[in-house]
Design an enzyme around this catalytic site. Structure first.
Site, PDB file in Angstrom:
ATOM      1  N   HIS A  69       0.824  -1.212   0.000  1.00  0.00           N
ATOM      2  CA  HIS A  69       0.000   0.000   0.000  1.00  0.00           C
ATOM      3  C   HIS A  69       0.855   1.256   0.000  1.00  0.00           C
ATOM      4  O   HIS A  69       0.434   2.315  -0.431  1.00  0.00           O
ATOM      5  CB  HIS A  69      -0.895   0.036   1.243  1.00  0.00           C
TER       6      HIS A  69
ATOM      7  N   HIS B 226       5.640   6.941   6.589  1.00  0.00           N
ATOM      8  CA  HIS B 226       5.323   6.376   5.276  1.00  0.00           C
ATOM      9  C   HIS B 226       4.819   7.497   4.383  1.00  0.00           C
ATOM     10  O   HIS B 226       4.697   8.648   4.827  1.00  0.00           O
ATOM     11  CB  HIS B 226       4.285   5.253   5.418  1.00  0.00           C
TER      12      HIS B 226
ATOM     13  N   THR C 261      -6.310   4.522   6.374  1.00  0.00           N
ATOM     14  CA  THR C 261      -6.402   3.186   5.762  1.00  0.00           C
ATOM     15  C   THR C 261      -7.288   2.335   6.664  1.00  0.00           C
ATOM     16  O   THR C 261      -7.413   2.619   7.858  1.00  0.00           O
ATOM     17  CB  THR C 261      -5.012   2.533   5.662  1.00  0.00           C
TER      18      THR C 261
HETATM   19 ZN    ZN Z   1      -0.689   7.784   5.862  1.00  0.00          ZN
END
Ligand code: ZN
Ligand code: NAG
Ligand code: NAG
Ligand code: NAG
Ligand code: NAG
Ligand code: ZN
Length: 590
Positions: A87, A115, A224
């Protein structure tokens, strides 16, 4: 070794790789973002979701959003490993080395990973948050858990997770930043293969020169699945600038494109900003905390503010320290007697302002040295009590009931030039006090004598003009409302016979944000006299009370006075005496 990978599995797997079996994705699978709310145990359809579009004109400044404290953000030994988890590109930190607190957070948070979110190789942007609809090329998320909590515990705490979001902007030219060059060297399309990081870069190396005091704050969720509503979001105002070729490596080398969730509804949430964050002009400032957070002591945080300068207004005029200046001669007033000079009257939310027709009314002389065009006049006042005081300037600490400001711009300058020139503006300040008769009336109760001749009638202004003017106040109760003035009212009518040859002079500023230090101030010694009932209409009709700025430090300024200063003690002699007292404090028993 076994111990640390177990920890990794517990603490990180759950956060970003939630529900590895129930595959979700950004594109090209069954569960794209619009379907995430159908996943088992998902919160993705709730009302505190992230990311969002930040509309800067709806953002509220919060003085509690103080500076952050970062622990080990400058350490070059905290980035442990890299993984392409299918992802995103995620970098894991050494446990319990890196911390964030301050910045309006209520706890200390331990940083566990960072990230990225990005677009595609065609340079489509891919930040998650947007600012006024603008999407940046990329966004970096630095994820921290409330210290001492496990991931599972943090996810059920409404402020269990703190994410620092940085926009990343593409630079066309310039050097490729070395730390970012190192970082992207890891990017691979091989999935779920955790590799150790062996270059030495710090989080600060990545953040670069971003001003960490300028940020937005709101309460939201993970972006997410399972979209837990446990995140205190910080979105920094300034982007990190990196070379556009580096940005392209994220989609190119990972094989992942457009890895960002669409913006979610704000629902009833408020987005806040730290005081240093520049917000659109016209941003709320006010005089007291009942109306907004940005009160006079905080005005200097406003964008482009000069409110903490050293020649601010208003001031207390200490008459004994004023210096006589024989160049302060009479003013020349042009069209002050014109009964059709007022264009309209408006409620600015802070004052009542009468805007004049352009290029008509002028003032010169009075030691100003230039011809000034009169733009508008407005008022400062207190509350609805009879003893209320609300002038901006004070004289020997005495505050008058009201103050009228006639604002003039140097005729040879544009307004923009004028507010950036030390003498670009000239403001004439008149104190307003109740006529003696109305003062007596309010205490004695007899009501019909105030138009009869009385000892101060030579100073009383034309009550008819004030009656006409204040009658309009009921039409401008709503913020920003304005009414055309059709009645015949001249500025001379309003000022009456007040002595305009006797005044104080000093260099100062606008008394409202941005407090530009562009004003030559004239404060007249004698006050304009107005019926108390009419004065009272300002706070009553507008609902605004105590619309004046507190007095500011004089610093090293001098206040000058016209010759006609009939003050009892000889000011310079007294000044010398005081100077002697100060020079020999131990010889005098003070
Ligand atoms: Zn993020
Ligand atoms: C900073 O990180 C180092 C390891 O790089 C660690 O030894 C040290 O304890 C950390 N400092 C704090 C205050 O956590
Ligand atoms: C901090 O605590 C206050 C009071 O409980 C709460 O209203 C606020 O939302 C909290 N802020 C953050 C960032 O957690
Ligand atoms: C003020 O605004 C309200 C609502 O918009 C409107 O109904 C009212 O007529 C306005 N009042 C005045 C005096 O303009
Ligand atoms: C205001 O400042 C200018 C120069 O900056 C100076 O020449 C002038 O005398 C000052 N006026 C007063 C009233 O202090
Ligand atoms: Zn004013």
């Amino acid at each position: 070794m076994y111990h640390s990978s177990l920890l990794l599995c517990l603490s990180l797997g759950a956060l970003v790789k939630y529900a590895a079996g129930s595959d979700w994705c950004y594109n090209g699978c069954e569960h794209t973002p619009s379907e995430w709310d159908h996943l088992d145990g998902s919160f993705c359809g709730e009302k505190r979701q992230s990311p969002i579009n930040i509309i800067t004109s709806h953002v509220e400044m919060d003085p509690n959003l103080t500076n952050f404290n970062f622990v080990n953000f400058s350490s070059r030994h905290v980035i442990k490993s890299y993984i392409n988890n299918g992802h995103t590109a995620k970098y894991t930190l050494e446990e319990n080395t890196t911390e964030v607190s301050g910045g309006g957070l209520n706890a200390t948070y331990s940083t566990i990973q960072f990230h990225f979110h990005w677009g595609d190789t065609e340079y489509h942007p891919g930040s998650e948050h947007t600012i006024d609809g603008h999407r940046y090329p990329m966004e970096m998320h630095i994820v921290s858990l409330k210290k001492g909590l496990s991931v599972e515990q943090a996810k059920v705490d409404s402020a269990g997770i703190a994410v620092l979001g940085f926009f990343i902007s593409a630079k066309e030219d310039g050097n490729v930043s070395a730390p970012w060059g190192d970082l992207v060297s890891n990017l691979t399309s091989i999935k779920d293969n955790e590799v150790p990081v062996n270059y030495k870069i710090s989080l600060d190396d990545l953040i670069g020169s971003v001003n960490l005091t300028k940020f937005y704050r709101y309460m939201g969720s993970l972006t997410t699945p399972d979209c837990s509503e446990a995140v205190v979001w910080t979105i920094f105002h300034e982007p990190i600038n990196i070379h556009k070729n580096l940005i392209r490596l994220f989609p190119m080398n990972t094989g992942l494109s457009n890895v960002f969730r669409p913006v979610q509804d704000l629902h009833k949430r408020q987005v806040f900003a730290s005081p240093a964050t520049p917000l659109p002009t016209g941003h709320p400032w006010c005089y007291d905390e009942h109306h907004c957070a940005c009160t006079p002591p905080l005005w200097h945080f406003l964008p482009d503010s000069h409110c903490d300068g050293e020649r601010q207004s208003p001031i207390d005029i200490v008459t004994k320290k004023t210096v006589i200046d024989e160049h302060l001669d009479a003013f020349t007033y042009t069209k002050f007697d014109d009964k059709h000079a007022i264009k309209y009257i408006t409620n600015t939310g802070h004052s009542v302002k009468c805007v004049l027709k352009e290029d008509m009314v002028e003032v010169s002389g009075g030691g100003l040295g230039y011809v000034y065009s009169t733009l508008q006049f407005h008022f400062h006042w207190g509350d609805t009590s009879h003893e209320s005081t609300g002038s901006e300037h004070t004289v020997d600490s005495k505050r008058y009931p009201m103050e009228m400001h006639i604002v003039n711009k140097r005729k040879d300058l544009t307004l923009d030039e004028a507010i950036n020139t030390p003498n670009g503006l000239a403001v004439l300040g008149f104190f307003i006090e109740p006529t003696d008769s109305t003062k007596i009336r309010s205490s004695s109760g007899s009501s019909s004598e105030h138009h009869e001749t009385n000892p101060t009638s030579s100073q009383a202004s034309d009550m008819e003009a004030w009656t006409k003017l204040t009658k309009h106040l009921s039409d401008i109760q709503n913020l920003s409302s304005e009414v055309i003035v059709t009645e015949e009212i001249s500025i001379d009518d309003l000022l009456g016979n007040v002595n305009r040859a006797s005044y104080y002079r000093y260099n100062g500023s606008l008394t409202t944000p941005s407090c530009n230090e562009a004003v030559v101030w004239t404060v007249f010694k004698e006050s304009v006299k107005v019926d108390q009932d009419l004065m009272m209409l300002f706070p009553i009709q507008t609902g605004h009370h105590n619309v004046f700025r507190p007095t500011q430090s004089l610093h090293n300024r001098t206040i000058y006075s016209t010759m006609s200063a009939a003050s009892a003690p000889e000011p310079t002699a007294l000044f010398l005496l005081l100077a002697c007292l100060c020079a020999f404090p131990f010889n005098f028993h003070l």
